[in-house]
Design an enzyme around this catalytic site. Structure first.
Site, PDB file in Angstrom:
ATOM      1  N   TYR A  97     -32.859   0.926  42.403  1.00 15.79           N
ATOM      2  CA  TYR A  97     -31.348   1.477  41.970  1.00 15.79           C
ATOM      3  C   TYR A  97     -30.360   0.414  42.537  1.00 15.79           C
ATOM      4  CZ  TYR A  97     -26.896   3.806  42.395  1.00 15.79           C
ATOM      5  OH  TYR A  97     -25.621   3.861  42.414  1.00 15.79           O
TER       6      TYR A  97
ATOM      7  N   LYS B  66     -27.874  -2.188  40.560  1.00 15.28           N
ATOM      8  CA  LYS B  66     -26.403  -2.268  40.550  1.00 15.28           C
ATOM      9  C   LYS B  66     -25.978  -3.382  40.879  1.00 15.28           C
ATOM     10  CE  LYS B  66     -24.089   0.931  40.033  1.00 15.28           C
ATOM     11  NZ  LYS B  66     -23.146   1.448  38.895  1.00 15.28           N
TER      12      LYS B  66
ATOM     13  N   THR C 100     -21.300   0.403  43.712  1.00 18.80           N
ATOM     14  CA  THR C 100     -21.725   1.206  44.773  1.00 18.80           C
ATOM     15  C   THR C 100     -21.879   0.410  46.261  1.00 18.80           C
ATOM     16  OG1 THR C 100     -23.409   2.536  45.828  1.00 18.80           O
ATOM     17  CG2 THR C 100     -24.102   0.875  44.132  1.00 18.80           C
ATOM     18  N   ASP C 101     -21.544   1.206  47.514  1.00 19.40           N
ATOM     19  CA  ASP C 101     -21.718   0.454  48.725  1.00 19.40           C
ATOM     20  C   ASP C 101     -23.103   0.110  49.128  1.00 19.40           C
ATOM     21  OD1 ASP C 101     -22.853   3.194  49.172  1.00 19.40           O
ATOM     22  OD2 ASP C 101     -21.487   3.472  50.733  1.00 19.40           O
ATOM     23  N   GLU C 102     -24.069   0.779  48.246  1.00 22.92           N
ATOM     24  CA  GLU C 102     -25.499   0.372  48.229  1.00 22.92           C
ATOM     25  C   GLU C 102     -25.771  -1.036  48.127  1.00 22.92           C
ATOM     26  OE1 GLU C 102     -28.729   3.076  47.337  1.00 22.92           O
ATOM     27  OE2 GLU C 102     -27.292   4.978  47.483  1.00 22.92           O
TER      28      GLU C 102
HETATM   29  P1  NAD Z   1     -24.565  10.726  37.194  1.00 23.99           P
HETATM   30  O1  NAD Z   1     -26.039  10.515  37.395  1.00 23.99           O
HETATM   31  O2  NAD Z   1     -24.012  12.028  37.582  1.00 23.99           O
HETATM   32  O3  NAD Z   1     -23.954  10.437  35.823  1.00 23.99           O
HETATM   33  C1  NAD Z   1     -24.517   9.521  35.293  1.00 23.99           C
HETATM   34  C2  NAD Z   1     -23.858   9.608  33.676  1.00 23.99           C
HETATM   35  O4  NAD Z   1     -24.303   8.450  32.985  1.00 23.99           O
HETATM   36  C3  NAD Z   1     -24.608  10.823  32.920  1.00 23.99           C
HETATM   37  O5  NAD Z   1     -23.634  11.624  32.191  1.00 23.99           O
HETATM   38  C4  NAD Z   1     -25.681   9.982  31.947  1.00 23.99           C
HETATM   39  O6  NAD Z   1     -25.830  11.049  30.810  1.00 23.99           O
HETATM   40  C5  NAD Z   1     -25.065   8.883  31.599  1.00 23.99           C
HETATM   41  N1  NAD Z   1     -25.810   7.717  31.447  1.00 23.99           N
HETATM   42  C6  NAD Z   1     -27.020   7.314  31.829  1.00 23.99           C
HETATM   43  N2  NAD Z   1     -27.582   6.370  31.016  1.00 23.99           N
HETATM   44  C7  NAD Z   1     -26.613   6.122  30.123  1.00 23.99           C
HETATM   45  C8  NAD Z   1     -27.056   5.332  28.884  1.00 23.99           C
HETATM   46  N3  NAD Z   1     -27.804   4.370  28.891  1.00 23.99           N
HETATM   47  N4  NAD Z   1     -25.853   5.294  27.982  1.00 23.99           N
HETATM   48  C9  NAD Z   1     -24.858   6.228  28.141  1.00 23.99           C
HETATM   49  N5  NAD Z   1     -24.642   7.005  29.080  1.00 23.99           N
HETATM   50  C10 NAD Z   1     -25.531   7.088  29.987  1.00 23.99           C
HETATM   51  O7  NAD Z   1     -23.842   9.528  38.304  1.00 23.99           O
HETATM   52  P2  NAD Z   1     -22.714   9.605  39.161  1.00 23.99           P
HETATM   53  O8  NAD Z   1     -23.378  10.085  40.666  1.00 23.99           O
HETATM   54  O9  NAD Z   1     -21.578  10.639  38.423  1.00 23.99           O
HETATM   55  O10 NAD Z   1     -22.465   8.033  39.243  1.00 23.99           O
HETATM   56  C11 NAD Z   1     -21.384   7.464  38.262  1.00 23.99           C
HETATM   57  C12 NAD Z   1     -21.320   6.023  38.757  1.00 23.99           C
HETATM   58  O11 NAD Z   1     -20.961   5.904  39.905  1.00 23.99           O
HETATM   59  C13 NAD Z   1     -22.946   5.269  38.697  1.00 23.99           C
HETATM   60  O12 NAD Z   1     -22.580   3.882  38.147  1.00 23.99           O
HETATM   61  C14 NAD Z   1     -23.215   5.138  40.188  1.00 23.99           C
HETATM   62  O13 NAD Z   1     -23.761   3.961  40.597  1.00 23.99           O
HETATM   63  C15 NAD Z   1     -21.701   4.996  40.801  1.00 23.99           C
HETATM   64  N6  NAD Z   1     -21.579   5.512  42.230  1.00 23.99           N
HETATM   65  C16 NAD Z   1     -22.005   6.916  42.349  1.00 23.99           C
HETATM   66  C17 NAD Z   1     -21.803   7.383  43.752  1.00 23.99           C
HETATM   67  C18 NAD Z   1     -22.261   8.711  44.237  1.00 23.99           C
HETATM   68  O14 NAD Z   1     -22.090   9.126  45.175  1.00 23.99           O
HETATM   69  N7  NAD Z   1     -22.441   9.562  43.199  1.00 23.99           N
HETATM   70  C19 NAD Z   1     -21.074   6.542  44.550  1.00 23.99           C
HETATM   71  C20 NAD Z   1     -20.773   5.130  44.301  1.00 23.99           C
HETATM   72  C21 NAD Z   1     -21.021   4.917  43.160  1.00 23.99           C
HETATM   73  O1  DAU Z   2     -23.780   5.254  48.666  1.00 22.15           O
HETATM   74  C1  DAU Z   2     -23.353   5.586  47.267  1.00 22.15           C
HETATM   75  C2  DAU Z   2     -24.610   6.232  46.817  1.00 22.15           C
HETATM   76  O2  DAU Z   2     -24.763   7.662  47.158  1.00 22.15           O
HETATM   77  C3  DAU Z   2     -24.633   6.165  44.926  1.00 22.15           C
HETATM   78  O3  DAU Z   2     -24.591   4.850  44.891  1.00 22.15           O
HETATM   79  C4  DAU Z   2     -25.990   6.942  44.520  1.00 22.15           C
HETATM   80  O4  DAU Z   2     -25.800   6.757  43.258  1.00 22.15           O
HETATM   81  C5  DAU Z   2     -25.831   8.300  45.078  1.00 22.15           C
HETATM   82  O5  DAU Z   2     -27.005   8.962  44.549  1.00 22.15           O
HETATM   83  C6  DAU Z   2     -25.732   8.136  46.669  1.00 22.15           C
HETATM   84  O6  DAU Z   2     -27.023   7.703  47.137  1.00 22.15           O
HETATM   85  P1  DAU Z   2     -27.900   8.180  48.384  1.00 22.15           P
HETATM   86  O7  DAU Z   2     -29.449   7.814  48.347  1.00 22.15           O
HETATM   87  O8  DAU Z   2     -27.113   7.894  49.668  1.00 22.15           O
HETATM   88  O9  DAU Z   2     -27.655   9.915  47.870  1.00 22.15           O
HETATM   89  P2  DAU Z   2     -28.787  10.976  48.148  1.00 22.15           P
HETATM   90  O10 DAU Z   2     -27.940  12.229  47.708  1.00 22.15           O
HETATM   91  O11 DAU Z   2     -29.901  11.009  47.134  1.00 22.15           O
HETATM   92  O12 DAU Z   2     -29.164  11.211  49.687  1.00 22.15           O
HETATM   93  C7  DAU Z   2     -28.354  11.254  50.602  1.00 22.15           C
HETATM   94  C8  DAU Z   2     -29.126  11.196  51.952  1.00 22.15           C
HETATM   95  O13 DAU Z   2     -29.906  12.334  51.906  1.00 22.15           O
HETATM   96  C9  DAU Z   2     -30.003   9.962  51.971  1.00 22.15           C
HETATM   97  O14 DAU Z   2     -30.222   9.565  53.215  1.00 22.15           O
HETATM   98  C10 DAU Z   2     -31.531  10.722  51.524  1.00 22.15           C
HETATM   99  C11 DAU Z   2     -31.198  12.130  52.334  1.00 22.15           C
HETATM  100  N1  DAU Z   2     -31.948  13.227  51.387  1.00 22.15           N
HETATM  101  C12 DAU Z   2     -31.744  13.400  50.218  1.00 22.15           C
HETATM  102  C13 DAU Z   2     -32.250  14.125  49.402  1.00 22.15           C
HETATM  103  C14 DAU Z   2     -32.235  14.344  47.759  1.00 22.15           C
HETATM  104  C15 DAU Z   2     -32.856  13.920  52.116  1.00 22.15           C
HETATM  105  O15 DAU Z   2     -32.919  13.957  53.297  1.00 22.15           O
HETATM  106  N2  DAU Z   2     -33.460  15.002  51.302  1.00 22.15           N
HETATM  107  C16 DAU Z   2     -33.274  15.203  50.183  1.00 22.15           C
HETATM  108  O16 DAU Z   2     -33.926  16.085  49.519  1.00 22.15           O
END
Ligand code: NAD
Ligand code: DAU
Length: 339
Positions: A153, A157, A125-127
């Site tokens: 988190y 990562k 992730t970019d985080e």
């Molecule tokens: P998500 O939370 O929707 O899905 C995570 C999945 O992993 C779920 O199906 C869960 O059951 C499974 N899981 C969790 N713990 C596990 C374990 N111990 N063993 C096996 N399976 C397990 O997550 P997402 O948003 O789809 O993100 C997927 C990946 O991409 C993550 O690694 C996250 O860090 C990365 N990522 C997410 C975003 C985003 O915007 N959502 C952006 C950049 C990177």
């Molecule tokens: O940048 C990549 C990341 O993006 C991934 O690595 C993470 O897994 C993914 O969850 C996401 O993280 P964020 O923290 O950016 O996403 P989230 O949807 O939780 O929040 C997006 C923005 O919105 C953040 O600035 C917090 C804000 N927010 C979020 C929630 C849930 C609110 O203002 N209100 C809310 O209720």
């Protein structure tokens, strides 16, 4: 080609499974997922009967289960999406983030070494780069930006990323890492900003905006992320990190207002609430490397992607309603409990 996709019952992983089965009809895709609260097996229902697809319920931290699967499937490639992914939950309970995101990664890489996997890809992730100030729009995250995390988190990562690079240097494991910005699109779990706001707005519930709402995220349509990973595992250089993002920065409050406008709802629903602890101010990816080296470019413009996404949530209440009610967690037992 046999590919193990971990976390394939989650948001991005499921989109990746669908993408790979469509883009590579001759590949076998094996999804390993623990089905935590974020995993939803009903999402994968459309591919459950595909002979090129197999689902296995297991924890990536469970060495025995992971080794057994690798022994059975002899994967060529492993793509690790499995993670605890929600920043707010990591602030409440960091430990499970360290277990799954760091220890789980090491278990998968140990199995990858043992069974001679040709490519281990870590979805990061970019985080891991921390955040950028709002008053310096000229700054972006490149692959050289130092790791500087803010939340449990992102720290977990980053820990995993360091371990992946260590396995490359120490053991010569053929790894790649992608660091992507915020994804949006179908099957996004409704605890995250965009689906949460859509569903709450539909119910005329208050929309909780953290702090001043001016925090900026760089949004990418999930399919574009899946295509980037597909490219990296095939053409990316071993040992390299690739940033993935579409130059699409938006302030949270603007996203929330856009959703309200699309749904014809009043901005009176917006409620400013206490800020997230350690809240990152701005993320912005520089995707020059993946563009220049692999020719990747995002295909979906935000204006189109967000309308498509809102429509998907309107059309797929049958997917998210059981999540809201909690019923989705019984799905595995109901469908596969005796199999
Ligand atoms: P998500 O939370 O929707 O899905 C995570 C999945 O992993 C779920 O199906 C869960 O059951 C499974 N899981 C969790 N713990 C596990 C374990 N111990 N063993 C096996 N399976 C397990 O997550 P997402 O948003 O789809 O993100 C997927 C990946 O991409 C993550 O690694 C996250 O860090 C990365 N990522 C997410 C975003 C985003 O915007 N959502 C952006 C950049 C990177
Ligand atoms: O940048 C990549 C990341 O993006 C991934 O690595 C993470 O897994 C993914 O969850 C996401 O993280 P964020 O923290 O950016 O996403 P989230 O949807 O939780 O929040 C997006 C923005 O919105 C953040 O600035 C917090 C804000 N927010 C979020 C929630 C849930 C609110 O203002 N209100 C809310 O209720």
């Amino acid at each position: 080609m046999n590919i193990i996709v971990t976390g394939g019952a989650g948001f991005i992983g499921s989109n990746f499974v669908f993408h790979m089965l469509k883009a590579h009809p001759d590949y076998r895709i094996i999804c390993l997922d623990k089905l935590t609260y974020a995993g939803n097996l009903s999402t994968l229902e459309p591919v459950m009967d595909n002979p090129n697809f197999r689902f296995v319920k297991a924890d990536i931290c469970d060495k025995e289960a992971v080794d057994k699967l690798f022994e059975e499937e002899k994967p060529d490639i492993v793509v690790n999406f499995a993670a605890e992914s929600h920043v707010d939950r990591s602030i409440e309970n960091p430990q499970v983030f360290l277990e799954t995101n760091i220890l789980g990664t090491s278990v998968l890489m140990d199995a990858s070494r043992k069974y001679g996997v040709k490519r281990y890809h870590q979805v990061s992730t970019d985080e891991v780069y921390g955040d950028l100030p709002l008053d310096r729009p000229d700054l972006f995250f490149t692959e050289q930006t130092p790791i500087h995390t803010s939340s449990p988190y992102s720290s977990s990562k980053a820990g995993a990323d360091l371990l992946v690079l260590a396995y490359y240097r120490t053991y010569g494991l053929p790894v790649t890492i992608s660091r992507c910005s915020n994804n949006y699109g179908p099957y996004h779990f409704p605890e995250k900003l965009i689906p949460l706001m859509i569903i709450r707005a539909l119910h005329d519930e208050s929309l909780p905006v953290y702090g001043d709402g001016l925090n900026v995220r760089d949004w990418l349509y999930v399919e574009d992320h899946c295509k980037a990973i597909d490219l990296i595992i095939h053409e990316g250089k071993v040992g390299e990190v690739y940033n993935v993002g579409g130059h699409n920065e938006m302030a949270n409050i603007d996203i929330v207002k856009l959703i309200l406008k699309e749904l014809g709802k009043s901005e009176d629903l917006i409620t400013y609430v206490t800020d997230r602890k350690g809240h990152d101010r701005r993320y912005a990816i520089d995707p020059t490397k993946i563009h220049n080296e692999l020719g990747w470019l995002p295909e979906t413009k935000f204006a189109d992607g967000i309308v498509k996404t809102i429509k998907w949530y309107l059309d797929n209440e049958a997917w998210w309603q059981p999540i809201i009610s909690g019923e989705y967690q019984n799905y595995y037992e109901k469908m596969y409990g005796d199999k």
